[in-house]
Design a protein around this motif. Structure first.
Motif, PDB file in Angstrom:
ATOM      1  N   ASP A   1      -2.796   8.043   4.279  1.00  0.00           N
ATOM      2  CA  ASP A   1      -2.741   6.700   3.618  1.00  0.00           C
ATOM      3  C   ASP A   1      -3.763   5.986   3.199  1.00  0.00           C
ATOM      4  OD1 ASP A   1       0.112   7.017   3.850  1.00  0.00           O
ATOM      5  OD2 ASP A   1       0.374   5.832   5.703  1.00  0.00           O
TER       6      ASP A   1
ATOM      7  N   ARG B   1       0.780  -1.188  -0.096  1.00  0.00           N
ATOM      8  CA  ARG B   1      -0.060  -0.187  -0.115  1.00  0.00           C
ATOM      9  C   ARG B   1       1.070   1.361   0.102  1.00  0.00           C
ATOM     10  NH1 ARG B   1      -3.888   0.098   4.751  1.00  0.00           N
ATOM     11  NH2 ARG B   1      -2.235   0.836   6.014  1.00  0.00           N
ATOM     12  N   ARG B   2       0.403   2.165  -0.878  1.00  0.00           N
ATOM     13  CA  ARG B   2       1.359   3.418  -0.838  1.00  0.00           C
ATOM     14  C   ARG B   2       1.330   4.248   0.498  1.00  0.00           C
ATOM     15  NH1 ARG B   2      -1.000   6.278  -6.214  1.00  0.00           N
ATOM     16  NH2 ARG B   2      -2.956   5.424  -5.109  1.00  0.00           N
ATOM     17  N   SER B   3       2.324   4.703   1.076  1.00  0.00           N
ATOM     18  CA  SER B   3       2.409   5.166   2.302  1.00  0.00           C
ATOM     19  C   SER B   3       3.167   6.503   2.290  1.00  0.00           C
ATOM     20  CB  SER B   3       2.601   4.181   3.234  1.00  0.00           C
ATOM     21  OG  SER B   3       3.032   4.972   4.420  1.00  0.00           O
ATOM     22  N   TYR B   4       2.812   7.441   3.284  1.00  0.00           N
ATOM     23  CA  TYR B   4       3.980   8.651   3.177  1.00  0.00           C
ATOM     24  C   TYR B   4       4.879   8.025   4.071  1.00  0.00           C
ATOM     25  CZ  TYR B   4       0.474  11.837   1.224  1.00  0.00           C
ATOM     26  OH  TYR B   4      -0.585  12.431   0.564  1.00  0.00           O
ATOM     27  N   ASP B   5       4.914   6.850   4.629  1.00  0.00           N
ATOM     28  CA  ASP B   5       6.193   6.495   5.534  1.00  0.00           C
ATOM     29  C   ASP B   5       6.532   7.440   6.578  1.00  0.00           C
ATOM     30  OD1 ASP B   5       6.356   3.960   4.276  1.00  0.00           O
ATOM     31  OD2 ASP B   5       7.388   4.412   2.830  1.00  0.00           O
TER      32      ASP B   5
ATOM     33  N   ASP C   1      -8.903  -1.943   3.801  1.00  0.00           N
ATOM     34  CA  ASP C   1      -8.706  -1.273   4.918  1.00  0.00           C
ATOM     35  C   ASP C   1      -9.657  -1.210   6.076  1.00  0.00           C
ATOM     36  OD1 ASP C   1      -6.274  -0.565   3.718  1.00  0.00           O
ATOM     37  OD2 ASP C   1      -6.893   1.304   2.576  1.00  0.00           O
TER      38      ASP C   1
ATOM     39  N   ARG D   1      -1.054   8.840   8.576  1.00  0.00           N
ATOM     40  CA  ARG D   1      -1.556   7.489   8.461  1.00  0.00           C
ATOM     41  C   ARG D   1      -3.002   7.637   8.140  1.00  0.00           C
ATOM     42  NH1 ARG D   1       3.180   5.668   9.340  1.00  0.00           N
ATOM     43  NH2 ARG D   1       3.742   4.298  10.829  1.00  0.00           N
TER      44      ARG D   1
END
Length: 214
Positions: free
Chosen positions: A28, A14-18, A74, A25
């Motif tokens: 995300d 899953r694409r995430s801002y990390d 999700d 979050r």
């Protein structure tokens, strides 16, 4: 030659801002295009895929299917089959998905000054005014108001005192009051240009209280 075990394809990440940040979050989960507008539609109640597509003009079928799949993963949305004799599936928000209503209300309040006059390319649905009206309609907690615009009908349930706010597309059985107005007046109410009492006095809105049954 012995058959090699089939390798399962890895799940796409899953694409995430990390970023170790609650806002990051949240984005995300709901920051992708169309996700929050799908939430807006499902806050009005369970919807079939075709109904969602009809009330999200501009979204492609592939994009909508992909977003719904992501939201299921999700745990924001659940897919449920309707009981016979109806042979159809509907999508509905989970409890976590319904918790996004305050987010939509804040976004509507933030975006209200950007509305202006409708553009020639703008689609309009009556129930799109439900979220901003939740914050401006007066009344007791739990009060249900049916709203009629030229574009259609919807109903809102006012919150407070532990009662959650909510809304639904279309009419409702035995509302506490009926409100008839237009989109321009709805916009003025949500932008704070008018109060409901001022709109009624100016002839821009009509509100009728339902007479309680004996």
């Amino acid at each position: 030659m012995p058959r090699q075990p089939r390798q399962s394809s890895p799940q796409p990440r899953r694409r995430s801002y990390d970023q170790y940040c609650a806002a990051a979050r949240a984005l995300d989960l709901v920051g992708d295009r169309w996700t929050l507008l799908i939430v807006r539609e499902l806050l009005a109640g369970p919807r079939r895929y075709t109904d969602l597509h009809a009330d999200l003009p501009g979204v492609s079928t592939d994009m909508l299917a992909g977003r719904l799949k992501d939201m299921e993963r999700d745990e924001l949305v659940a897919r449920r089959r309707l009981a016979p004799p109806v042979s159809a599936y509907v999508y509905e928000l989970t409890e976590r998905g319904r918790a996004l209503l305050p987010v939509l209300r804040a976004l509507a309040e933030f975006g209200a000054p950007e509305l202006g006059e409708p553009r020639p390319t703008d689609a309009v649905r009556a129930h799109w005014f439900a979220v901003p009206l939740l914050g401006v309609l007066p009344g007791a907690p739990g009060r249900v108001v049916q709203v009629t615009l030229d574009e259609g009908e919807f109903h809102v349930r006012l919150g407070g005192d532990g009662i959650p706010s909510g809304y639904g597309d279309g009419p409702v059985t035995d509302p506490d009051a009926y409100l008839r107005t237009d989109t321009a007046t709805c916009r003025a109410l949500t932008e704070g240009e008018l109060t409901l009492a001022e709109a009624v006095a100016a002839g821009r809105a009509e509100i009728t209280e339902r007479t309680p049954r004996p």
